[in-house]
Design a protein around this motif. Structure first.
Motif, mmCIF file in Angstrom:
data_model
loop_
_atom_site.group_PDB
_atom_site.id
_atom_site.type_symbol
_atom_site.label_atom_id
_atom_site.label_comp_id
_atom_site.label_asym_id
_atom_site.label_seq_id
_atom_site.Cartn_x
_atom_site.Cartn_y
_atom_site.Cartn_z
ATOM 1 N N ILE A 287 -33.095 -41.249 3.516
ATOM 2 C CA ILE A 287 -34.199 -40.400 3.982
ATOM 3 C C ILE A 287 -35.457 -41.240 4.179
ATOM 4 O O ILE A 287 -36.150 -41.135 5.200
ATOM 5 N N ARG A 288 -35.770 -42.072 3.201
ATOM 6 C CA ARG A 288 -36.949 -42.933 3.306
ATOM 7 C C ARG A 288 -36.856 -43.855 4.515
ATOM 8 O O ARG A 288 -37.852 -44.126 5.208
ATOM 9 N N ALA A 289 -35.653 -44.334 4.810
ATOM 10 C CA ALA A 289 -35.463 -45.271 5.924
ATOM 11 C C ALA A 289 -35.787 -44.619 7.269
ATOM 12 O O ALA A 289 -36.159 -45.311 8.225
ATOM 13 N N THR A 290 -35.641 -43.296 7.353
ATOM 14 C CA THR A 290 -35.914 -42.629 8.634
ATOM 15 C C THR A 290 -37.400 -42.568 8.959
ATOM 16 O O THR A 290 -37.769 -42.199 10.075
ATOM 17 N N GLU A 291 -38.257 -42.933 8.010
ATOM 18 C CA GLU A 291 -39.695 -42.928 8.280
ATOM 19 C C GLU A 291 -40.060 -43.937 9.360
ATOM 20 O O GLU A 291 -41.085 -43.814 10.022
ATOM 21 N N ASP A 292 -39.205 -44.950 9.531
ATOM 22 C CA ASP A 292 -39.427 -45.968 10.568
ATOM 23 C C ASP A 292 -38.460 -45.795 11.735
ATOM 24 O O ASP A 292 -38.184 -46.747 12.475
ATOM 25 N N PHE A 293 -37.925 -44.586 11.908
ATOM 26 C CA PHE A 293 -36.907 -44.338 12.932
ATOM 27 C C PHE A 293 -37.467 -44.536 14.339
ATOM 28 O O PHE A 293 -38.601 -44.144 14.644
ATOM 29 N N ALA A 294 -36.651 -45.136 15.190
ATOM 30 C CA ALA A 294 -36.977 -45.270 16.612
ATOM 31 C C ALA A 294 -35.739 -44.917 17.430
ATOM 32 O O ALA A 294 -34.644 -45.427 17.160
ATOM 33 N N TRP A 295 -35.895 -44.027 18.372
ATOM 34 C CA TRP A 295 -34.789 -43.647 19.259
ATOM 35 C C TRP A 295 -34.426 -44.840 20.120
ATOM 36 O O TRP A 295 -35.275 -45.411 20.797
ATOM 37 N N ASP A 296 -33.149 -45.247 20.087
ATOM 38 C CA ASP A 296 -32.746 -46.435 20.833
ATOM 39 C C ASP A 296 -31.551 -46.132 21.725
ATOM 40 O O ASP A 296 -31.142 -44.968 21.868
ATOM 41 N N ASP A 297 -30.979 -47.158 22.319
ATOM 42 C CA ASP A 297 -29.883 -46.966 23.275
ATOM 43 C C ASP A 297 -28.646 -46.354 22.619
ATOM 44 O O ASP A 297 -27.909 -45.597 23.267
ATOM 45 N N THR A 298 -28.408 -46.669 21.352
ATOM 46 C CA THR A 298 -27.247 -46.112 20.658
ATOM 47 C C THR A 298 -27.378 -44.602 20.516
ATOM 48 O O THR A 298 -26.433 -43.840 20.771
ATOM 49 N N PRO B 255 -47.061 -27.082 4.273
ATOM 50 C CA PRO B 255 -48.387 -27.689 4.146
ATOM 51 C C PRO B 255 -48.546 -28.884 5.085
ATOM 52 O O PRO B 255 -47.584 -29.609 5.359
ATOM 53 N N PRO B 256 -49.747 -29.122 5.593
ATOM 54 C CA PRO B 256 -50.001 -30.285 6.457
ATOM 55 C C PRO B 256 -49.672 -31.583 5.723
ATOM 56 O O PRO B 256 -49.860 -31.708 4.513
ATOM 57 N N GLY B 257 -49.155 -32.545 6.478
ATOM 58 C CA GLY B 257 -48.877 -33.865 5.924
ATOM 59 C C GLY B 257 -47.509 -34.021 5.313
ATOM 60 O O GLY B 257 -47.111 -35.143 4.953
ATOM 61 N N LEU C 151 -38.016 -38.619 -4.127
ATOM 62 C CA LEU C 151 -38.818 -38.561 -2.907
ATOM 63 C C LEU C 151 -40.288 -38.286 -3.182
ATOM 64 O O LEU C 151 -41.139 -38.545 -2.326
ATOM 65 N N GLY C 152 -40.593 -37.747 -4.345
ATOM 66 C CA GLY C 152 -41.977 -37.412 -4.642
ATOM 67 C C GLY C 152 -42.412 -36.151 -3.926
ATOM 68 O O GLY C 152 -41.608 -35.286 -3.575
ATOM 69 N N GLU C 153 -43.695 -36.035 -3.670
ATOM 70 C CA GLU C 153 -44.271 -34.818 -3.094
ATOM 71 C C GLU C 153 -44.478 -34.911 -1.587
ATOM 72 O O GLU C 153 -45.161 -34.078 -0.999
ATOM 73 N N ASP C 154 -43.891 -35.916 -0.962
ATOM 74 C CA ASP C 154 -44.116 -36.120 0.473
ATOM 75 C C ASP C 154 -43.233 -35.242 1.350
ATOM 76 O O ASP C 154 -43.480 -35.120 2.556
ATOM 77 N N TYR C 155 -42.193 -34.641 0.779
ATOM 78 C CA TYR C 155 -41.171 -33.978 1.579
ATOM 79 C C TYR C 155 -41.030 -32.491 1.242
ATOM 80 O O TYR C 155 -41.296 -32.067 0.118
ATOM 81 N N VAL C 156 -40.566 -31.743 2.230
ATOM 82 C CA VAL C 156 -40.135 -30.356 2.076
ATOM 83 C C VAL C 156 -38.750 -30.241 2.710
ATOM 84 O O VAL C 156 -38.513 -30.789 3.797
#
Length: 420
Positions: free
Chosen positions: A378-389, A237-239, A275-280
């Motif tokens: 899992i929740r923390a990855t919502e703010d993930f940014a690809w960095d030099d590491t 589902p979308p979202g 996680l609630g209903e936000d994830y699949v």
């Protein structure tokens, strides 16, 4: 006794008595080898026929599929013919209908005659032990992933349920002697290949082609539109935020007469509540795992996609990968998306089953050993940014997965292997 019962009883017997197992396997190898030679002695290999096989015929995918697709589309190979070996040929109707392509059942006489008549063999897993290339044939071993866990002759622990350490090492040495070319996506992987198959001891270190994994061309070239289309194909589902959970198999979890098993290590009910209903979650079992799990109780939250032929489809659809010791981590890094490493049995796996090629401190994401750590991570990855590491990780393990590997590999192998 039913056929399944006989098979299970035979597996139980050879697991209990390693000496008997060795004798049975040696006899079968000799008999099958004699039958192979007798049944194909008059077949000459065709230098413009290529036979492909992935995961012992369980799918028509991975790097062999990427090489096939490239050759089929390239005018330079317009006069080549292609054969796919599949465990269930009836399920490969699209391939069987493709130009200059036919599908044969994996194993058995038709497969062996096709092997004998092909000038090139392109596999991503080991050959049947009783079959070896003859004069005029080129064998390309693509393999199916960069290793974290030790392979073949590098394994130090007696943890496999079906093979002793000596048996594993013998199988890898035999495969190394048969192979003309091994694929590698990095200097790291090249060193692992040379060591695991003991290529250096036989003067075959130069058989490693460090050109990238063709299967990852699709990841390197993926567009946002393709990723979105894949989510729609999977019915997401979308979202929703999509997690791909892809654990590897455990060498010591084998069910006689069935195969390697998956024992759930996640309480999906509890995870859903957190996680609630936000994830699949897309659950993908390793190709060696034969047992199925019933995920119907988590309908809408967990989708069993173990039957998907191409794991790349799942990579493209996923916002996040959760794995353990699987090579999926190196492939998924090509997409520059977050990865969590859920290693709930770390000490057992590292110290008594496989061992690793590098220290886990080198992994760029968090190593989770407790189930309670999953939801917050899992929740923390919502703010993930690809960095030099993370980029350093990708550059070390997948620097040549740049979207052009299929061309490089095909030209290198077909150019060098003239079958004369």
């Amino acid at each position: 006794m039913p056929e399944g019962g006989v098979k299970k009883a035979a597996y139980d017997l050879i697991k209990r008595f390693p000496g008997l197992r060795l004798l049975v396997r040696r006899c079968l190898r000799v008999l099958r080898g004699a039958a192979w030679r007798l049944g194909t002695w008059n077949i000459r290999p065709d230098p413009k026929t290529v036979l492909f096989c992935s995961y012992h015929g369980k799918s028509c995918s991975c790097s062999p599929r990427a090489i096939y697709d490239y050759m089929l589309a390239s005018p330079a190979y317009g006069d080549y013919r292609f054969i796919w070996a599949a465990a269930e040929p009836s399920e490969e109707t699209a391939l069987d209908a493709a130009p200059r392509t036919r599908v044969v059942p994996f194993g058995g006489r038709a497969f062996e005659r096709a092997m004998a008549g092909a000038g090139y063999w392109v596999f991503n897993s080991t050959l049947p032990e009783h079959i070896s290339p003859r004069r005029g044939q080129i064998y390309l071993q693509c393999w199916h992933g960069t290793p974290l866990k030790r392979l073949g002759c590098d394994i130090q622990e007696e943890g496999n349920a079906m093979n002793s350490l000596a048996e594993i090492r013998r199988k890898y040495r035999l495969e190394g002697e048969k192979t003309d070319f091994f694929l590698s996506p990095s200097p790291f992987a090249s060193n692992c290949v040379r060591s695991a198959w003991q290529l250096g001891r036989r003067g075959r270190a130069g058989t490693v082609l460090e050109l990238g994994y063709p299967r990852n061309d699709r990841l390197a070239n993926a567009t946002p539109e393709e990723c979105q289309a894949m989510r729609q194909r999977l019915g997401i589902p979308p979202g929703k935020r999509v997690i791909l959970y892809a654990p590897t198999f455990r060498d010591d979890q084998h069910v006689s007469g069935t195969g390697y098993a998956y024992r759930p290590a996640v309480d999906f009910t509890a995870l859903r509540e957190r996680l609630g209903e936000d994830y699949v979650i897309l659950f993908r079992a390793h190709y060696l795992v034969a047992t199925a799990c019933d995920f119907s109780v988590w309908d809408g939250f967990v989708l069993d996609v173990s039957g998907a032929e191409e794991i790349n489809d799942l990579y493209l659809a996923a916002d996040l990968l959760i794995t353990d010791y699987s090579s999926t981590m190196f492939d998924y890094a090509v997409l520059r998306r977050p990865i969590l490493f859920y290693m709930y049995d770390l000490e057992q796996y590292r110290d008594r089953l496989r061992g690793f090629y590098f220290d886990l401190d080198e992994l760029p994401g968090p190593v989770l050993t407790e189930e309670a750590q999953l939801a917050p991570a899992i929740r923390a990855t919502e703010d993930f940014a690809w960095d030099d590491t993370w980029e350093a990780f990708r550059q070390r393990f997948a620097p040549l997965d740049d979207g052009d590997a299929a061309r490089r590999v095909t030209e290198a192998v077909m150019g060098k292997g003239n079958n004369t």
